[in-house]
Scaffold this active site. Structure first.
Site, PDB file in Angstrom:
ATOM      1  CB  THR A  14       7.124  -0.374  -3.078  1.00  0.00           C
ATOM      2  OG1 THR A  14       5.690  -0.536  -3.393  1.00  0.00           O
ATOM      3  CG2 THR A  14       8.077  -0.416  -4.174  1.00  0.00           C
ATOM      4  CG  ASP A  15       7.521   0.692   2.383  1.00  0.00           C
ATOM      5  OD1 ASP A  15       7.513   1.545   1.624  1.00  0.00           O
ATOM      6  OD2 ASP A  15       8.302   0.828   3.112  1.00  0.00           O
ATOM      7  CG  LEU A  16       1.065   1.660   3.086  1.00  0.00           C
ATOM      8  CD1 LEU A  16       0.504   0.455   3.399  1.00  0.00           C
ATOM      9  CD2 LEU A  16       0.169   2.658   3.745  1.00  0.00           C
TER      10      LEU A  16
END
Length: 129
Positions: A14-16
């Site tokens: 995942t990203d932020l």
């Protein structure tokens, strides 16, 4: 025939914002393709050693439809769309609870060990039809 490959979204995927980073969908469908080919009885290591043939992605047409999120359980479905003398076209979808998050048409080509286009062995064409 539709091949099914299950996976879980980990934090590293995942990203932020906690959603699946877009490039990771390509990793997910790559894993599914590897398992699809293996379950069809095609040994890619033996194919390379005995025939000097490997598969390479030639083209990906991808649609990102809805975000996957951390800890989701996803399903990658792979179906054969077309097989020619040196090309395989697959449709791959990543789903969560029946909802399509990502859809791709992937064109694979057969290459010789020198990187030149190669013909798929007849037995592999038959398996993939």
């Amino acid at each position: 025939m539709t091949h099914r490959f299950y996976l879980r979204v980990y934090y590293e995927d995942t990203d932020l914002a906690g959603i699946v980073y877009y490039a990771n969908y390509l990793k997910f469908i790559e894993r599914a393709r590897t398992e699809f080919v293996r379950e069809m009885g095609i040994d890619q290591t033996a194919l390379k050693a005995q025939e000097g043939i490997v598969f390479a992605v030639r083209r990906v047409e991808a649609d990102y439809l809805s975000p996957g999120r951390f800890d989701d359980e996803l399903l990658v479905e792979t179906t054969t769309e077309a097989v020619t003398g040196a090309r395989i076209v697959l449709k791959q979808e990543v789903l969560r609870d029946g909802e399509t998050l990502f859809s791709a048409i992937v064109t694979l080509v057969a290459l010789s060990d020198t990187g030149q286009p190669a013909r798929l062995p007849a037995n592999i064409r038959l398996i993939l039809h």
